[in-house]
Scaffold this motif. Structure first.
Motif, PDB file in Angstrom:
ATOM      1  N   ILE A 132       0.837  -1.197   0.000  1.00 39.50           N
ATOM      2  CA  ILE A 132       0.000   0.000   0.000  1.00 39.50           C
ATOM      3  C   ILE A 132       0.874   1.249   0.000  1.00 39.50           C
ATOM      4  O   ILE A 132       1.891   1.309   0.698  1.00 39.50           O
ATOM      5  N   PHE A 133       0.479   2.248  -0.766  1.00 40.22           N
ATOM      6  CA  PHE A 133       1.200   3.522  -0.737  1.00 40.22           C
ATOM      7  C   PHE A 133       0.210   4.683  -0.767  1.00 40.22           C
ATOM      8  O   PHE A 133      -0.887   4.587  -1.315  1.00 40.22           O
ATOM      9  N   TYR A 134       0.624   5.785  -0.172  1.00 37.75           N
ATOM     10  CA  TYR A 134      -0.218   6.979  -0.085  1.00 37.75           C
ATOM     11  C   TYR A 134       0.667   8.180   0.187  1.00 37.75           C
ATOM     12  O   TYR A 134       1.806   8.044   0.654  1.00 37.75           O
ATOM     13  N   GLU A 135       0.167   9.370  -0.099  1.00 38.00           N
ATOM     14  CA  GLU A 135       0.907  10.607   0.117  1.00 38.00           C
ATOM     15  C   GLU A 135       0.030  11.604   0.856  1.00 38.00           C
ATOM     16  O   GLU A 135      -1.186  11.440   0.940  1.00 38.00           O
ATOM     17  N   ASN A 136       0.673  12.649   1.367  1.00 39.73           N
ATOM     18  CA  ASN A 136      -0.055  13.696   2.084  1.00 39.73           C
ATOM     19  C   ASN A 136      -0.602  14.701   1.073  1.00 39.73           C
ATOM     20  O   ASN A 136       0.060  15.664   0.705  1.00 39.73           O
ATOM     21  N   THR A 137      -1.830  14.475   0.621  1.00 35.60           N
ATOM     22  CA  THR A 137      -2.456  15.367  -0.362  1.00 35.60           C
ATOM     23  C   THR A 137      -3.643  16.129   0.232  1.00 35.60           C
ATOM     24  O   THR A 137      -4.459  16.681  -0.497  1.00 35.60           O
ATOM     25  N   PHE A 138      -3.729  16.148   1.544  1.00 38.07           N
ATOM     26  CA  PHE A 138      -4.820  16.875   2.198  1.00 38.07           C
ATOM     27  C   PHE A 138      -4.727  18.359   1.834  1.00 38.07           C
ATOM     28  O   PHE A 138      -3.688  18.986   1.980  1.00 38.07           O
ATOM     29  N   GLY A 139      -5.832  18.908   1.349  1.00 39.51           N
ATOM     30  CA  GLY A 139      -5.856  20.315   0.968  1.00 39.51           C
ATOM     31  C   GLY A 139      -5.462  20.581  -0.470  1.00 39.51           C
ATOM     32  O   GLY A 139      -5.530  21.730  -0.931  1.00 39.51           O
ATOM     33  N   ALA A 140      -5.071  19.542  -1.223  1.00 39.78           N
ATOM     34  CA  ALA A 140      -4.699  19.737  -2.623  1.00 39.78           C
ATOM     35  C   ALA A 140      -5.928  20.109  -3.450  1.00 39.78           C
ATOM     36  O   ALA A 140      -7.058  19.765  -3.113  1.00 39.78           O
ATOM     37  N   ALA A 141      -5.706  20.804  -4.558  1.00 43.15           N
ATOM     38  CA  ALA A 141      -6.807  21.261  -5.409  1.00 43.15           C
ATOM     39  C   ALA A 141      -7.462  20.088  -6.136  1.00 43.15           C
ATOM     40  O   ALA A 141      -6.794  19.159  -6.588  1.00 43.15           O
ATOM     41  N   ARG A 142      -8.769  20.138  -6.226  1.00 40.03           N
ATOM     42  CA  ARG A 142      -9.570  19.193  -7.005  1.00 40.03           C
ATOM     43  C   ARG A 142     -10.551  19.991  -7.849  1.00 40.03           C
ATOM     44  O   ARG A 142     -10.974  21.083  -7.472  1.00 40.03           O
ATOM     45  N   SER A 143     -10.960  19.419  -9.005  1.00 40.73           N
ATOM     46  CA  SER A 143     -11.802  20.190  -9.919  1.00 40.73           C
ATOM     47  C   SER A 143     -13.152  19.556 -10.213  1.00 40.73           C
ATOM     48  O   SER A 143     -14.089  20.253 -10.584  1.00 40.73           O
ATOM     49  N   TYR A 144     -13.280  18.228 -10.061  1.00 43.48           N
ATOM     50  CA  TYR A 144     -14.569  17.616 -10.396  1.00 43.48           C
ATOM     51  C   TYR A 144     -15.657  18.150  -9.459  1.00 43.48           C
ATOM     52  O   TYR A 144     -15.488  18.170  -8.243  1.00 43.48           O
ATOM     53  N   GLY A 145     -16.770  18.592 -10.028  1.00 44.58           N
ATOM     54  CA  GLY A 145     -17.870  19.125  -9.225  1.00 44.58           C
ATOM     55  C   GLY A 145     -17.641  20.560  -8.804  1.00 44.58           C
ATOM     56  O   GLY A 145     -18.347  21.071  -7.936  1.00 44.58           O
TER      57      GLY A 145
END
Length: 277
Positions: A132-145
């Motif tokens: 399993i792998f993951y990164e700290n992307t809390f607060g990153a920009a998202r565009s869908y919706g």
């Protein structure tokens, strides 16, 4: 001359304790100034930057719920929300800001106290870093919706196959929300005993027919990692297979507030379960 010297000495001896008390008052006042009524809503609090090392030290101590909450809260406050060591001194906060202190304490308790395990079990012959792998992307920009920020942490498996990895509850709790969301696909939300809301999204399917209000146990399979969402019910394949984990709290009875799951996940890596699948 000796009499004057004696009087000055007595005066000094009288004033010294007062000066020490005054200095202590000023230091505590300064220490407590970090704590505000809205501390739970600040970006520093929402980061939840408790290292896995400090969490392990907390776990090593035999603490009641209250003791755990106090030591965690004072550690975060005294470390200005990015602590390097445990710190149990709460005198200043109770003296000057007791209401704000207990409000913050309740928020930390909701995030950390009910945690039991990592949300994805790994295969018996693997280590977590191999699976399993993951990164700290809390607060990153998202565009869908529409323009928004990422309110969670995305976990990916080495096997990028929908339905391959089980997703398990990190806590005991009750099912508060379940079903389809355009953003989250098939999702399930668990309210833990101390008030944290743990949100598992983009599931390929559920383990069984769950109902709202149903009790679940930590480690219980909720469903399977998938790629559902970003459209009408049943939509899949618009992004890589992964689990979106969100953690929310309800400070002061207001609208749910997201906090960063990244450090929580790091702390739970040592509590990963091993399954055969």
């Amino acid at each position: 001359m000796k009499r004057k010297t004696g009087k000055h000495l007595l005066l000094l001896l009288f004033l010294l304790p007062l000066l020490i008390l005054l200095q202590n008052f000023i230091q505590q006042r300064s220490q407590a100034s970090l704590l505000k009524p809205d501390t739970c809503f600040t970006e520093s609090f929402r980061e939840q930057a408790l290292s896995s090392v400090l969490y392990a030290e907390l776990e090593e101590r035999v603490l009641s719920d209250g003791e755990f909450a106090d030591l965690l809260t004072t550690t975060m406050l005294n470390g200005k929300f990015f602590p390097k060591y445990l710190s149990g001194n709460r005198e200043a906060y109770l003296r000057f800001k007791p209401k704000a202190y207990y409000a913050l304490r309740s928020c930390y308790l909701a995030v950390w106290k009910d945690l039991e395990n990592f949300p994805i079990p790994i295969r018996n012959d693997r280590e977590i870093w191999q699976e399993i792998f993951y990164e700290n992307t809390f607060g990153a920009a998202r565009s869908y919706g529409g323009s928004r920020t990422h309110e969670g942490c995305d976990l990916f498996g080495r096997v990028s196959q929908s339905g391959f990895y089980p997703v398990i509850s990190m806590t005991d709790g009750k099912i508060e929300k379940i079903g389809w969301l355009p953003l989250g696909g098939y999702r399930i939300g668990i309210r833990s005993p101390h008030g944290g809301y743990f949100y598992y999204a983009h599931l390929a399917s559920y383990e069984k027919y769950f109902q709202t209000g149903e009790a679940v146990e930590a480690g219980q399979i909720l469903g399977f990692m998938g790629d559902t969402g970003y459209g009408e019910e049943g939509m899949s394949g618009k992004f890589p297979v992964h689990l979106h984990l969100g953690i929310y709290i309800n400070p002061q009875g207001k609208e749910e507030l997201s906090v960063n799951p990244y450090y929580v996940l790091q702390a739970m890596e040592k509590k990963v379960k091993k399954y055969t699948y």
